[in-house]
Design a protein around this motif. Structure first.
Motif, short mmCIF file in Angstrom:
data_model
loop_
_atom_site.label_atom_id
_atom_site.label_comp_id
_atom_site.label_asym_id
_atom_site.label_seq_id
_atom_site.Cartn_x
_atom_site.Cartn_y
_atom_site.Cartn_z
N ARG A 156 40.19 106.75 79.53
CA ARG A 156 38.83 107.35 79.28
C ARG A 156 38.67 108.51 80.28
NH1 ARG A 156 35.76 101.95 80.32
NH2 ARG A 156 37.40 102.20 82.06
N SER B 117 45.52 112.26 72.76
CA SER B 117 45.53 111.10 72.79
C SER B 117 44.57 110.20 73.53
CB SER B 117 47.01 110.43 73.09
OG SER B 117 47.21 111.03 74.29
N HIS B 118 43.75 110.95 74.60
CA HIS B 118 42.87 110.41 75.52
C HIS B 118 41.58 110.35 74.66
CE1 HIS B 118 45.84 111.44 78.55
NE2 HIS B 118 45.64 112.78 78.55
N ASP B 119 40.92 109.48 75.48
CA ASP B 119 39.37 109.33 74.82
C ASP B 119 38.31 110.24 75.65
OD1 ASP B 119 36.82 108.59 74.49
OD2 ASP B 119 37.10 106.48 74.98
N LYS C 295 45.02 101.60 75.86
CA LYS C 295 45.81 102.36 75.11
C LYS C 295 45.46 103.88 75.42
CE LYS C 295 47.49 101.69 70.63
NZ LYS C 295 47.15 101.29 69.38
N LYS C 296 43.90 104.06 75.44
CA LYS C 296 43.53 105.52 75.69
C LYS C 296 42.85 105.50 77.18
CE LYS C 296 42.56 106.94 71.15
NZ LYS C 296 41.86 108.21 70.50
#
Ligand SMILES: Cc1cc2nc3c(=O)[nH]c(=O)nc-3n(C[C@H](O)[C@H](O)[C@H](O)COP(=O)(O)OP(=O)(O)OC[C@H]3O[C@@H](n4cnc5c(N)ncnc54)[C@H](O)[C@@H]3O)c2cc1C
Length: 409
Positions: A9, A29-31, A6-7
């Motif tokens: 990294r 929305s990114h980690d 989903k995300k």
């Protein structure tokens, strides 16, 4: 690499010009994890002004944890010890290993001693505000001890060396106890810039307690002396190293094409070997190499963020349209130079342009701080600048001096 998770990294190493700009533009929305060895963003182009009390360390710094947390990302205040492009891991000094899908290397350059004996032990670096504060305090201590003369040697007559000399003259020109030497392997000052600039700086410094030593190859730096390959030596009480830079040591083992100048990247700012590794700022070397400048690092950081966002979304990447930028070089309160290609303008009035760039970007970068801190920061920077730089300069400027020093070289 799994970008289906989903995300994505994303790890960013270095949060100064290139890194912090990139971080501010990465999708929420990114980690995102940001790692820097320092706690603060530092406005490096003006750190030399700490020497003359025109700037304070605090007026050149912004707290990284506060900014990055407010951006919705994670900040780790640690040093990276190695990275592995194949395994997609970053190892920290405490041996913690972090995995990434996309890595941005924005860790700039660090000091290079060229393997010269004694340089790291007996010469001060000039890369961070901390370095400059130590030099400032040591000069004051030497003067308090009534030492005569106090020999201050600046190794490297490049951009930084000249700005250091200018600030020392701003503060100590009337103190005849202090003697300054500028030492360089080259045959003139500011090798990368037009020769007429070097000639003008040498002319401006004629009436000050400064000696220039060109074509000198240093073999050893000791606590009280500097030695050359022609067997000559020079006495020193304080040695400032502004001679050279290289990639940070942790990148030594990286499996990508690298020179001491930077990691080779394509116009998308990706390394050739690993498409998930992007590089921006001083750490990067584009096919058409660009000068190591803060303004270029800011552009590259912005571009790296655009391409990382597109890479994670599996969209095509955009090439960086690299542009050279003008340079503003200050020689303390003696003169300031605007340089673009072969054009060199000199005028004390240009000091206000350099100050305006600093005020503008610091205000823009601090936009992410809580309102109170932002307002207090802007107020502190404006007050110090007005009191220590602008007012002093304006009061000194008589029309004849101004006209005499303002020219196209
Ligand atoms: C004294 C001086 C004066 C200058 N004057 C000018 C000027 O007038 N105009 C101009 O345009 N440019 C100037 N420059 C150059 C300008 O500062 C650089 O081009 C700019 O800082 C490059 O930005 P960057 O983000 O690539 O790297 P940097 O600003 O160097 O940032 C790199 C960051 O990475 C971090 N880092 C490094 N290694 C590690 C690690 N292993 N682990 C974790 N973090 C790490 C550092 O702590 C730092 O925060 C000057 C530089 C100096 C030193």
């Amino acid at each position: 690499m799994s970008l289906n998770r989903k995300k994505s990294r994303i790890i960013v190493i270095g949060a100064n010009f290139a890194g912090l700009t990139a971080v501010s533009k990465l999708c929420k929305s990114h980690d995102v994890t940001v790692i820097d060895a320092k706690q603060d963003f530092q406005w490096t182009p003006n750190i030399h002004e700490i020497l003359s009390d025109v700037k304070k360390e605090t007026s050149l710094s912004l707290n990284l944890d506060t900014i990055i947390t407010r951006l919705g990302h994670r900040f780790i205040n640690q040093t990276v010890s190695s990275i592995d492009g194949a395994l997609q891991t970053v190892t920290l000094d405490d041996e913690q290993i972090l995995n990434y899908d996309v890595l941005l290397i924005a860790s700039g350059h660090s000091r290079s001693n060229y393997g010269i004996k004694g340089a790291s032990e007996y010469a001060y670096g000039f890369r961070t505000a901390d370095d400059v504060v130590k030099i400032h305090n040591d000069i004051e201590a030497l003067l308090d001890n009534n030492k005569y003369p106090v020999n201050i040697n600046i190794i490297g007559g490049g951009f930084t060396g000249v700005e250091v000399l200018g600030e020392l003259l701003r503060k100590y020109a009337t103190n005849k106890k202090l003697k300054f030497n500028v030492i360089d392997r080259a045959e003139r000052l500011v090798q990368a810039l037009p020769e007429k600039l070097s000639d003008d700086i040498l002319r401006q410094c004629k009436n000050y307690q400064v000696s220039f030593h060109f074509n000198k190859k240093i073999t050893e730096v000791k606590s009280c002396s500097i030695h050359f390959d022609d067997k000559e030596s020079i006495e020193t009480d304080l040695t400032i190293w502004s001679a050279g830079t290289k990639l940070p040591d942790y990148l030594d083992g990286i499996d990508t094409q690298a020179t001491s100048n930077g990691l080779a990247v394509n116009t998308y700012l990706q390394t050739k070997e690993f498409s998930s590794v992007f590089v921006a700022g001083d750490s990067a070397t584009l096919p058409n190499s660009l000068p190591k400048q803060a303004s270029i690092a800011l552009d590259m950081g912005l571009h790296a963020a655009t391409n990382i966002n597109r890479f994670c979304a599996k969209r095509s990447l955009k090439p960086l349209k690299a542009q050279t930028k003008p340079i503003i070089l200050s020689l303390g309160d003696i003169n300031t130079y605007f340089i673009q290609g072969q054009l060199v303008l000199a005028s004390p009035v240009l000091a206000t342009a350099k100050e305006a760039v600093y005020q503008f970007y610091m205000a823009r970068l601090s936009a992410l701080l809580p309102l109170e801190q932002r307002v207090l920061g802007i107020a502190e920077r404006m007050i110090i600048s007005t009191e220590k730089l602008l007012l002093v300069e304006i009061l000194k400027l008589r029309p004849r001096v101004l006209l005499g020093r303002s020219k196209v070289l």
